[in-house]
Design a protein around this motif. Structure first.
Motif, PDB file in Angstrom:
ATOM      1  N   TYR A 142      -6.926 -36.264  12.875  1.00  0.00           N
ATOM      2  CA  TYR A 142      -8.209 -36.501  12.523  1.00  0.00           C
ATOM      3  C   TYR A 142      -9.647 -36.566  13.423  1.00  0.00           C
ATOM      4  CZ  TYR A 142      -6.102 -38.252   8.079  1.00  0.00           C
ATOM      5  OH  TYR A 142      -4.721 -38.176   7.345  1.00  0.00           O
ATOM      6  N   LEU A 143     -10.212 -35.913  13.257  1.00  0.00           N
ATOM      7  CA  LEU A 143     -11.696 -36.256  14.200  1.00  0.00           C
ATOM      8  C   LEU A 143     -12.934 -35.851  13.031  1.00  0.00           C
ATOM      9  CD1 LEU A 143     -12.121 -32.404  13.830  1.00  0.00           C
ATOM     10  CD2 LEU A 143     -10.761 -32.155  14.915  1.00  0.00           C
ATOM     11  N   LYS A 144     -14.157 -36.649  14.199  1.00  0.00           N
ATOM     12  CA  LYS A 144     -15.320 -36.781  13.907  1.00  0.00           C
ATOM     13  C   LYS A 144     -16.078 -35.064  14.539  1.00  0.00           C
ATOM     14  CE  LYS A 144     -19.640 -38.461  13.335  1.00  0.00           C
ATOM     15  NZ  LYS A 144     -19.834 -40.170  13.763  1.00  0.00           N
ATOM     16  N   ILE A 145     -17.363 -34.393  13.861  1.00  0.00           N
ATOM     17  CA  ILE A 145     -17.583 -33.658  14.497  1.00  0.00           C
ATOM     18  C   ILE A 145     -18.936 -34.206  15.162  1.00  0.00           C
ATOM     19  CG2 ILE A 145     -18.902 -31.333  13.939  1.00  0.00           C
ATOM     20  CD1 ILE A 145     -15.891 -31.089  13.617  1.00  0.00           C
ATOM     21  N   THR A 146     -18.325 -33.535  16.398  1.00  0.00           N
ATOM     22  CA  THR A 146     -19.791 -34.374  16.697  1.00  0.00           C
ATOM     23  C   THR A 146     -20.923 -32.959  17.425  1.00  0.00           C
ATOM     24  OG1 THR A 146     -18.810 -34.179  18.868  1.00  0.00           O
ATOM     25  CG2 THR A 146     -18.036 -35.617  17.990  1.00  0.00           C
ATOM     26  N   GLY A 147     -21.149 -31.988  16.857  1.00  0.00           N
ATOM     27  CA  GLY A 147     -22.261 -30.783  17.204  1.00  0.00           C
ATOM     28  C   GLY A 147     -21.210 -29.801  16.227  1.00  0.00           C
ATOM     29  N   GLY A 148     -22.881 -28.815  16.105  1.00  0.00           N
ATOM     30  CA  GLY A 148     -21.814 -27.775  15.441  1.00  0.00           C
ATOM     31  C   GLY A 148     -21.334 -27.436  13.794  1.00  0.00           C
ATOM     32  N   ASP A 149     -20.216 -27.034  14.024  1.00  0.00           N
ATOM     33  CA  ASP A 149     -19.562 -27.015  12.535  1.00  0.00           C
ATOM     34  C   ASP A 149     -18.099 -26.238  13.069  1.00  0.00           C
ATOM     35  OD1 ASP A 149     -19.802 -24.233  13.086  1.00  0.00           O
ATOM     36  OD2 ASP A 149     -21.597 -24.319  11.887  1.00  0.00           O
ATOM     37  N   LEU A 150     -17.357 -26.904  11.800  1.00  0.00           N
ATOM     38  CA  LEU A 150     -15.920 -26.300  12.599  1.00  0.00           C
ATOM     39  C   LEU A 150     -15.429 -25.550  11.095  1.00  0.00           C
ATOM     40  CD1 LEU A 150     -13.138 -26.322  14.063  1.00  0.00           C
ATOM     41  CD2 LEU A 150     -12.893 -28.481  13.373  1.00  0.00           C
ATOM     42  N   LYS A 151     -14.756 -23.703  11.182  1.00  0.00           N
ATOM     43  CA  LYS A 151     -14.642 -23.365  10.541  1.00  0.00           C
ATOM     44  C   LYS A 151     -12.407 -22.990  10.573  1.00  0.00           C
ATOM     45  CE  LYS A 151     -19.347 -20.577   9.681  1.00  0.00           C
ATOM     46  NZ  LYS A 151     -19.651 -21.816  10.944  1.00  0.00           N
ATOM     47  N   VAL A 152     -12.345 -22.881   9.610  1.00  0.00           N
ATOM     48  CA  VAL A 152     -10.723 -22.318   9.502  1.00  0.00           C
ATOM     49  C   VAL A 152     -10.335 -21.249  10.456  1.00  0.00           C
ATOM     50  CG1 VAL A 152      -9.239 -21.622   8.213  1.00  0.00           C
ATOM     51  CG2 VAL A 152     -10.302 -23.693   7.574  1.00  0.00           C
ATOM     52  N   LYS A 153      -9.415 -21.401  10.825  1.00  0.00           N
ATOM     53  CA  LYS A 153      -9.565 -19.763  11.977  1.00  0.00           C
ATOM     54  C   LYS A 153     -10.089 -19.643  12.919  1.00  0.00           C
ATOM     55  CE  LYS A 153      -7.090 -18.399   8.424  1.00  0.00           C
ATOM     56  NZ  LYS A 153      -5.864 -18.951   8.740  1.00  0.00           N
ATOM     57  N   THR A 154     -11.112 -21.180  13.604  1.00  0.00           N
ATOM     58  CA  THR A 154     -11.453 -21.161  15.098  1.00  0.00           C
ATOM     59  C   THR A 154     -10.255 -21.422  15.836  1.00  0.00           C
ATOM     60  OG1 THR A 154     -13.104 -22.356  14.211  1.00  0.00           O
ATOM     61  CG2 THR A 154     -13.001 -22.842  16.375  1.00  0.00           C
ATOM     62  N   ILE A 155     -10.580 -21.208  16.838  1.00  0.00           N
ATOM     63  CA  ILE A 155      -9.652 -21.177  18.492  1.00  0.00           C
ATOM     64  C   ILE A 155     -10.406 -22.309  18.919  1.00  0.00           C
ATOM     65  CG2 ILE A 155      -7.716 -20.507  20.052  1.00  0.00           C
ATOM     66  CD1 ILE A 155      -7.788 -18.903  17.273  1.00  0.00           C
ATOM     67  N   LEU A 156      -9.215 -23.281  19.318  1.00  0.00           N
ATOM     68  CA  LEU A 156      -9.487 -24.506  19.589  1.00  0.00           C
ATOM     69  C   LEU A 156      -8.518 -24.690  20.525  1.00  0.00           C
ATOM     70  CD1 LEU A 156     -10.663 -27.518  17.311  1.00  0.00           C
ATOM     71  CD2 LEU A 156     -12.547 -25.718  18.741  1.00  0.00           C
ATOM     72  N   ASP A 157      -8.204 -24.624  21.824  1.00  0.00           N
ATOM     73  CA  ASP A 157      -7.570 -24.564  23.548  1.00  0.00           C
ATOM     74  C   ASP A 157      -6.608 -23.802  22.567  1.00  0.00           C
ATOM     75  OD1 ASP A 157      -9.715 -26.450  24.444  1.00  0.00           O
ATOM     76  OD2 ASP A 157      -8.259 -28.622  23.969  1.00  0.00           O
ATOM     77  N   GLU A 158      -6.732 -22.643  22.439  1.00  0.00           N
ATOM     78  CA  GLU A 158      -5.836 -21.596  21.909  1.00  0.00           C
ATOM     79  C   GLU A 158      -4.692 -21.974  20.741  1.00  0.00           C
ATOM     80  OE1 GLU A 158      -3.524 -20.294  25.113  1.00  0.00           O
ATOM     81  OE2 GLU A 158      -5.036 -20.301  26.801  1.00  0.00           O
ATOM     82  N   GLU A 159      -5.112 -22.828  20.162  1.00  0.00           N
ATOM     83  CA  GLU A 159      -4.233 -23.130  18.660  1.00  0.00           C
ATOM     84  C   GLU A 159      -5.495 -22.815  17.757  1.00  0.00           C
ATOM     85  OE1 GLU A 159      -1.181 -26.260  19.951  1.00  0.00           O
ATOM     86  OE2 GLU A 159      -3.290 -27.116  19.905  1.00  0.00           O
ATOM     87  N   LYS A 160      -5.326 -21.963  16.788  1.00  0.00           N
ATOM     88  CA  LYS A 160      -5.534 -22.096  15.074  1.00  0.00           C
ATOM     89  C   LYS A 160      -5.678 -23.345  14.705  1.00  0.00           C
ATOM     90  CE  LYS A 160      -3.886 -18.979  13.000  1.00  0.00           C
ATOM     91  NZ  LYS A 160      -4.616 -17.540  12.253  1.00  0.00           N
ATOM     92  N   ILE A 161      -7.044 -23.340  14.097  1.00  0.00           N
ATOM     93  CA  ILE A 161      -7.182 -24.664  13.070  1.00  0.00           C
ATOM     94  C   ILE A 161      -6.997 -23.962  12.169  1.00  0.00           C
ATOM     95  CG2 ILE A 161      -8.931 -25.823  11.445  1.00  0.00           C
ATOM     96  CD1 ILE A 161      -8.312 -26.369  14.489  1.00  0.00           C
ATOM     97  N   ASP A 162      -5.717 -24.575  11.062  1.00  0.00           N
ATOM     98  CA  ASP A 162      -5.387 -23.301  10.029  1.00  0.00           C
ATOM     99  C   ASP A 162      -5.752 -23.790   8.534  1.00  0.00           C
ATOM    100  OD1 ASP A 162      -3.150 -22.146  11.182  1.00  0.00           O
ATOM    101  OD2 ASP A 162      -1.821 -23.878  11.245  1.00  0.00           O
ATOM    102  N   GLN A 163      -5.314 -25.471   8.719  1.00  0.00           N
ATOM    103  CA  GLN A 163      -6.785 -26.084   7.455  1.00  0.00           C
ATOM    104  C   GLN A 163      -7.613 -27.277   7.599  1.00  0.00           C
ATOM    105  OE1 GLN A 163      -3.848 -28.227   4.870  1.00  0.00           O
ATOM    106  NE2 GLN A 163      -4.546 -26.510   2.817  1.00  0.00           N
TER     107      GLN A 163
END
Length: 435
Positions: free
Chosen positions: A292-313
């Motif tokens: 669970y997180l709050k977006i504090t800038g920009g936006d977040l999309k599915v398939k984005t890589i964060l710290d070498e891990e991918k957002i699946d959903q």
């Protein structure tokens, strides 16, 4: 936290139809926090029927143990909309044993609602909550509940709030009842005027508001006005703490309170660069790990890589249900799958890590496993719970050959025993706690 100046302070709003606000609701246990949440959801049309904690059908008490015990154990998310705003409402535990869960939620709030039990006034845990809100610099709206009960005294309660919390706790009811048109008029810079067609209460409130700042007082003495935008600014800067009095169970004062939130909150201005702050780790009924997180800038999309891990959903929760989205924008609170190494308090992208928590467990207990249960098998399972409740501090004592956990109290022990049985089908006991 972002600087206070990051709030939208006037001028042209970004191109979006409604302001987006993240509000947490906090209280000492049994103050009526979940009942007030139900009332707000009902007024916004998110639920058709008012649930009750004692009936076990409250919208935000989604966990079976919460329904059984009538208390909030885990922070929950609800979404509600009014004509002017979209609210992400985070309901937090009120029981002191689960206060660490509440504290983690504070790091993502724009505003907080502090519910006071009108029968008891300011209690010891209320003071703890107030100090935490001060530490995290969160603007606060207060709702004094249970005013329908015999023996409650409005004036005495307001004096108590001013003495024990802050001298600038002010009753805002006169701005959201007879004078509601002024409070929520189309022109958000419209002034609140004293004088003609106003009550004595409104005069007093305007004068008290003006006295919060020397420059504001000079303007008030010259013009007899306190501008709407100035009231909003005072609230954001924690120079004023608006109060409403009512009964959430009987829906008294709840409409006016919602109107006050709509009128006197401001949206943050978020940077374009991506940032997010993690405040909770959980698992869904299928065992999928949720960050669970709050977006504090920009936006977040599915398939984005964060710290070498991918957002699946990306999931936007409201109660038990959620909406799957391809993208989440700044200001939104969401749960994402695919991340296995995240932890509460973590900053992603441009967001900084949060302050270390103040509330720490006071007891250390041995986790007593049933006969035939291998500690080497059980330890990683308990570590899953530690991800969701970092203050547990699950530790293997190699000298004694024992698993130890740090806990807040007896109620948390009972809940943990139930959770471990429900999730892993292992009947554990906890040894006598030591400080």
């Amino acid at each position: 936290r972002p600087q206070k100046e990051a709030f939208f302070m006037g001028g042209q709003k970004p191109e979006k139809t409604k302001k987006r606000i993240c509000i947490g609701i906090l209280a000492h246990v049994d103050a009526g926090k979940t009942t007030l949440s139900e009332g707000l959801l009902y007024l916004c049309g998110e639920i058709r029927k008012l649930g009750r904690v004692d009936h076990g059908d409250a919208f935000l008490d989604t966990y079976e143990l919460e329904r059984e015990r009538g208390i909030t154990i885990f922070s929950k998310q609800a979404r509600l909309k009014t004509e002017e705003m979209e609210i992400t409402l985070l309901d937090t535990p009120g029981h002191v044993d689960f206060s660490a869960e509440m504290e983690r939620t504070l790091q993502v709030l724009d505003y907080a609602i502090l519910v006071i039990n009108g029968m008891d006034g300011v209690q010891s845990h209320t003071m703890t909550l107030w100090r935490l809100l001060e530490r995290y610099e969160i603007p606060v709206f207060l709702f004094v509940n249970k005013m329908d009960q015999q023996g409650t005294d409005h004036d005495a309660l307001l004096r108590d709030l001013r003495k024990r919390l802050n001298e600038n706790c002010m009753d805002f009811a006169c701005l959201t009842e007879d004078n509601s048109e002024r409070a929520v008029g189309d022109d958000k810079t419209e002034s609140m005027k004293s004088g003609t067609d106003t009550s004595e209460d409104l005069d007093d409130l305007m004068e008290n508001l003006a006295m919060c700042e020397e420059e504001l007082l000079e303007t008030y003495l010259e013009t007899g006005e306190v501008a709407h935008r100035e009231i909003c600014r005072l609230i954001v800067q924690r120079k004023v703490f608006p109060c409403w009095f009512g009964s959430a169970l009987k829906m008294q004062g709840v409409q006016e309170f919602l109107q006050g939130l709509e009128s006197y909150t401001m949206e943050r201005a978020y940077p374009r660069e991506f940032g997010a702050r993690v405040f909770k780790i959980a698992r869904d009924p299928q065992g999928v790990r949720l960050t669970y997180l709050k977006i504090t800038g920009g936006d977040l999309k599915v398939k984005t890589i964060l710290d070498e891990e991918k957002i699946d959903q990306i999931r936007i929760y409201s109660g038990e249900k959620y909406e799957v989205r391809q993208e989440a924008e700044a200001g939104e609170v969401c749960a994402v799958t695919g991340l296995q190494e995240t932890y509460p308090g973590q900053g992603l992208g441009e967001a900084a890590e949060t302050l270390p928590p103040i509330l720490e467990p006071v007891l250390t207990c041995q986790v007593c496993l049933p006969e035939g249960c291998d500690p080497a098998v059980m330890l990683p399972k308990l570590k899953q719970l530690e991800e969701e409740e970092p203050q547990l501090h699950i530790v293997w004592d190699s000298v004694l050959g024992e698993i130890h956990a740090q806990l807040m109290g007896e109620v948390q022990i009972e809940i943990l025993k139930s959770m471990i049985w429900e999730r892993f089908h292992v009947a554990v006991e906890f040894g006598a706690g030591s400080i």
